[in-house]
Design an enzyme around this catalytic site. Structure first.
Site, mmCIF file in Angstrom:
data_model
loop_
_atom_site.group_PDB
_atom_site.id
_atom_site.type_symbol
_atom_site.label_atom_id
_atom_site.label_comp_id
_atom_site.label_asym_id
_atom_site.label_seq_id
_atom_site.Cartn_x
_atom_site.Cartn_y
_atom_site.Cartn_z
ATOM 1 N N ASP A 16 0.558 -0.941 0.077
ATOM 2 C CA ASP A 16 0.352 -0.196 -0.251
ATOM 3 C C ASP A 16 0.630 1.749 -0.182
ATOM 4 O OD1 ASP A 16 -2.088 -1.915 0.118
ATOM 5 O OD2 ASP A 16 -2.250 -2.307 2.049
ATOM 6 N N GLY A 18 1.636 2.819 -2.844
ATOM 7 C CA GLY A 18 1.401 3.531 -3.817
ATOM 8 C C GLY A 18 2.297 3.073 -4.525
ATOM 9 N N LYS A 19 2.047 1.830 -5.018
ATOM 10 C CA LYS A 19 3.395 1.564 -6.314
ATOM 11 C C LYS A 19 2.154 2.201 -7.694
ATOM 12 C CE LYS A 19 3.151 -2.391 -4.781
ATOM 13 N NZ LYS A 19 3.040 -2.599 -3.450
ATOM 14 N N GLY A 20 0.680 2.104 -7.817
ATOM 15 C CA GLY A 20 0.602 2.072 -8.814
ATOM 16 C C GLY A 20 0.445 3.851 -9.590
ATOM 17 N N ALA A 42 -4.035 -7.576 -4.147
ATOM 18 C CA ALA A 42 -2.996 -6.156 -4.298
ATOM 19 C C ALA A 42 -4.331 -5.431 -5.209
ATOM 20 C CB ALA A 42 -1.791 -7.098 -5.958
ATOM 21 N N GLY A 43 -4.402 -3.931 -4.485
ATOM 22 C CA GLY A 43 -5.102 -3.328 -5.189
ATOM 23 C C GLY A 43 -4.260 -1.787 -5.338
ATOM 24 N N HIS A 44 -3.626 -2.006 -7.081
ATOM 25 C CA HIS A 44 -3.285 -0.399 -7.428
ATOM 26 C C HIS A 44 -4.126 0.620 -7.941
ATOM 27 C CE1 HIS A 44 0.484 -3.761 -7.792
ATOM 28 N NE2 HIS A 44 -0.040 -3.795 -6.651
ATOM 29 N N ARG A 146 1.969 -29.442 -5.375
ATOM 30 C CA ARG A 146 2.113 -29.822 -6.416
ATOM 31 C C ARG A 146 0.622 -30.872 -6.731
ATOM 32 N NH1 ARG A 146 7.829 -32.918 -4.772
ATOM 33 N NH2 ARG A 146 5.648 -33.185 -2.720
ATOM 34 N N GLN A 225 2.523 -6.417 -2.920
ATOM 35 C CA GLN A 225 2.958 -5.715 -1.133
ATOM 36 C C GLN A 225 4.011 -5.603 -0.961
ATOM 37 O OE1 GLN A 225 1.432 -9.045 -2.815
ATOM 38 N NE2 GLN A 225 -0.594 -8.639 -2.837
ATOM 39 N N VAL A 301 -8.664 -3.357 -1.584
ATOM 40 C CA VAL A 301 -9.480 -4.236 -1.993
ATOM 41 C C VAL A 301 -10.507 -4.822 -0.501
ATOM 42 C CG1 VAL A 301 -8.734 -6.903 -1.907
ATOM 43 C CG2 VAL A 301 -7.584 -5.163 -3.083
ATOM 44 N N ARG A 306 -6.634 0.821 7.524
ATOM 45 C CA ARG A 306 -5.097 0.586 8.109
ATOM 46 C C ARG A 306 -4.511 0.682 9.480
ATOM 47 N NH1 ARG A 306 -3.806 1.949 2.195
ATOM 48 N NH2 ARG A 306 -4.596 1.087 0.552
ATOM 49 N N LYS A 332 3.559 10.036 0.079
ATOM 50 C CA LYS A 332 2.906 10.816 1.227
ATOM 51 C C LYS A 332 3.607 11.746 2.028
ATOM 52 C CE LYS A 332 -1.855 7.690 1.072
ATOM 53 N NZ LYS A 332 -2.268 6.868 1.312
ATOM 54 N N ASP A 334 3.308 15.054 1.939
ATOM 55 C CA ASP A 334 2.330 15.607 2.265
ATOM 56 C C ASP A 334 1.441 15.403 3.194
ATOM 57 O OD1 ASP A 334 1.119 13.673 0.170
ATOM 58 O OD2 ASP A 334 -1.075 14.943 -0.008
HETATM 59 P P1 IMP Z 1 -3.586 -12.444 1.555
HETATM 60 O O1 IMP Z 1 -2.188 -12.131 0.866
HETATM 61 O O2 IMP Z 1 -4.229 -12.575 1.364
HETATM 62 O O3 IMP Z 1 -2.940 -14.165 2.185
HETATM 63 O O4 IMP Z 1 -3.043 -11.650 3.294
HETATM 64 C C1 IMP Z 1 -1.981 -12.333 4.201
HETATM 65 C C2 IMP Z 1 -1.761 -10.979 4.825
HETATM 66 O O5 IMP Z 1 -1.105 -9.919 3.404
HETATM 67 C C3 IMP Z 1 -2.511 -10.319 5.346
HETATM 68 O O6 IMP Z 1 -1.935 -9.205 6.963
HETATM 69 C C4 IMP Z 1 -3.238 -9.330 4.364
HETATM 70 O O7 IMP Z 1 -3.740 -7.964 4.387
HETATM 71 C C5 IMP Z 1 -1.894 -8.852 3.771
HETATM 72 N N1 IMP Z 1 -1.912 -8.331 2.514
HETATM 73 C C6 IMP Z 1 -2.199 -9.011 1.142
HETATM 74 N N2 IMP Z 1 -2.356 -8.036 0.004
HETATM 75 C C7 IMP Z 1 -2.000 -6.970 0.797
HETATM 76 C C8 IMP Z 1 -1.329 -6.121 0.503
HETATM 77 O O8 IMP Z 1 -2.141 -5.594 -1.350
HETATM 78 N N3 IMP Z 1 -1.433 -4.834 0.404
HETATM 79 C C9 IMP Z 1 -1.335 -4.889 2.080
HETATM 80 N N4 IMP Z 1 -1.626 -6.129 2.532
HETATM 81 C C10 IMP Z 1 -1.816 -6.725 1.694
#
Ligand code: IMP
Length: 424
Positions: A16, A18-20, A42-44, A146, A225, A301, A306, A332, A334
């Site tokens: 999080d 701010g890679k996007g 992920a959520g960019h 596997r 991540q 997501v 946070r 960030k 600012d």
């Molecule tokens: P999972 O990846 O859904 O298995 O989550 C494992 C841990 O990684 C949790 O604490 C999530 O909140 C965190 N996490 C997974 N993806 C992200 C992301 O893109 N940003 C921040 N935290 C993440």
């Protein structure tokens, strides 16, 4: 001909960062943008031409018409979520099918993987990881066991393979006594997603990328991540299930370490974490609330709050070491505009012992802070570092000295224009 390079852009704390936004600024310099690990966890967020998009599995280079985008073998992909994400972009006018190549070796997230994710979390009681619920862990577990299904399996006798893995999952769920679920609707969309995905170039992306490099083309590896969520180097077991670090670029795309050029490490001027797990800099007071509110620190997501705190130099130094970071990008800045005093965590303390390296177990560590005078003015309209107040310049210098790595880019607001590239 000079070979191309793979530059990596990595979140180096808990994601999080701010890679996007940065990928969007970087994209013009690259021919190919590739994702190498993770999936729809992920959520960019990208704000592009006045529209906001949240990309989950699709690389951020998709907005530039002349770029090839790759979902690499190290990724996991949920066909239904991919279809929804892709269709949203298609309806906004972006052509995806000719420019988005998906590795045949990437693993598929089944609806039952998501049920397993919930079941495993439920079984953990108070030790929940706080996953995003997207089935990431169970899918990577199947990969390591596997037993997983890969994108390339779509091309041959898929139905039978799908039913076999689903049956295996159903048996595990039965054994766990987790039977109160119904995936029938989800499964229909998922199977439609499989059909939809088959309209894309499903390729041997590792061969393709190496060919691009041979032709002198440059690749941007877009991380997801962050380092402290890496399966090997993060705060295990409160981590994601892939290698989010620069080593993951090599395995997740199939490129050699000598193909890696710059390693850009992104961090925020403060820290955040979603989900459970140790977080020594976490603030439970109104300062934490103020950072969350000003920084809009709510999950892209899951929408979860946070957890917020001051910048953590112990974690950053560790991440710089693990990834071989060559340049830092601070986001960030600012958000800290309105603080008289800001703090930076310079060490951890546990049972009276001071530590400056990330220990095996960060649970129970307290942060030791250095106080720094805040700049207490608006950075967001500044367009060059010459305009920075002295206190902000001092903060940057302090971080660079501590981290022994240059901060070459600074972000002072969400807009693309609020990105300041520093003079060398
Ligand atoms: P999972 O990846 O859904 O298995 O989550 C494992 C841990 O990684 C949790 O604490 C999530 O909140 C965190 N996490 C997974 N993806 C992200 C992301 O893109 N940003 C921040 N935290 C993440």
């Amino acid at each position: 001909m000079k070979k191309g390079k793979v530059d990596a852009l990595l979140g180096i704390v808990f994601g999080d960062e701010g890679k996007g936004k940065v990928v969007d600024v970087f994209t013009p310099q690259y021919d190919v943008v590739a994702r190498f690990a993770g999936g729809p966890n992920a959520g960019h967020t990208i704000i592009f031409e006045g529209k906001k998009f949240v990309l989950r599995s699709i690389p951020s280079g998709i907005f530039a018409e002349d770029k090839v985008n790759i979902i690499g073998n190290g990724c996991v992909i949920a066909p239904d979520l991919f279809m929804a994400e892709a269709r949203e972009l298609e309806s906004a006018g972006y052509d995806l099918k000719s420019r988005l190549h998906i590795s045949k070796r990437a693993h598929l997230i089944l609806p039952t993987h998501r049920v397993l994710d919930r079941a495993y979390e439920a079984a953990k009681g108070k030790n929940k990881v706080g996953t995003t619920g997207k089935g990431i862990g169970p899918t990577y577990s199947d990969k390591a066991s596997r037993t997983g299904l890969r994108v390339g399996d779509i091309l041959d006798n898929f139905e039978a393979k799908y039913q076999a893995l689903k049956a295996r999952h159903e048996q595990i769920l039965k054994d766990l006594n987790y039977t109160d679920y119904d995936i029938s609707e989800e499964e229909k969309t998922w199977l439609e997603g499989i059909k939809y995905m088959s309209e894309y170039p499903l390729t041997d992306t590792e061969i393709e990328i190496n060919q691009y490099l041979k032709e002198g083309k440059n690749v941007l590896a877009e991380g997801a991540q962050g380092t402290m969520l890496d399966i090997d180097h993060g705060t295990y077991p409160f981590v994601s299930s892939s290698n989010t670090t620069s080593g993951g670029v090599c395995t997740g795309l199939g490129v050699g370490p000598n193909a890696i050029g710059e390693v850009f490490g992104i961090f925020k001027a403060y820290s955040t974490r979603v989900g459970s797990g140790p977080f020594p800099v976490e603030l439970f007071d109104e300062t934490g609330d103020k950072i969350r509110e000003i920084g809009h620190e709510y999950g892209a997501v899951t929408g979860r709050n946070r957890r917020c705190g001051w910048v953590d130099l112990v974690a950053l130094k560790y991440a710089i070491m693990i990834n071989g970071v060559t340049q830092l990008i601070m986001m960030k800045s600012d958000v800290l505009d309105g603080f008289e005093t800001i703090k930076a965590c310079v060490a951890y303390k546990k049972d009276g012992v001071i530590m400056t390296d990330v220990p095996f177990e960060t649970e129970g560590c307290e942060a030791v802070y250095k106080e720094i005078k805040g700049w207490n003015c608006d950075l967001s309209s500044m367009t060059s570092e010459d305009q920075f107040p002295q206190e902000f310049k001092d903060y940057i210098k302090f971080l660079e000295d501590e981290l022994e790595t240059p901060i070459t880019i600074l972000s002072v607001g969400p807009d693309r224009a609020q990105t300041i590239i520093r003079k060398k």
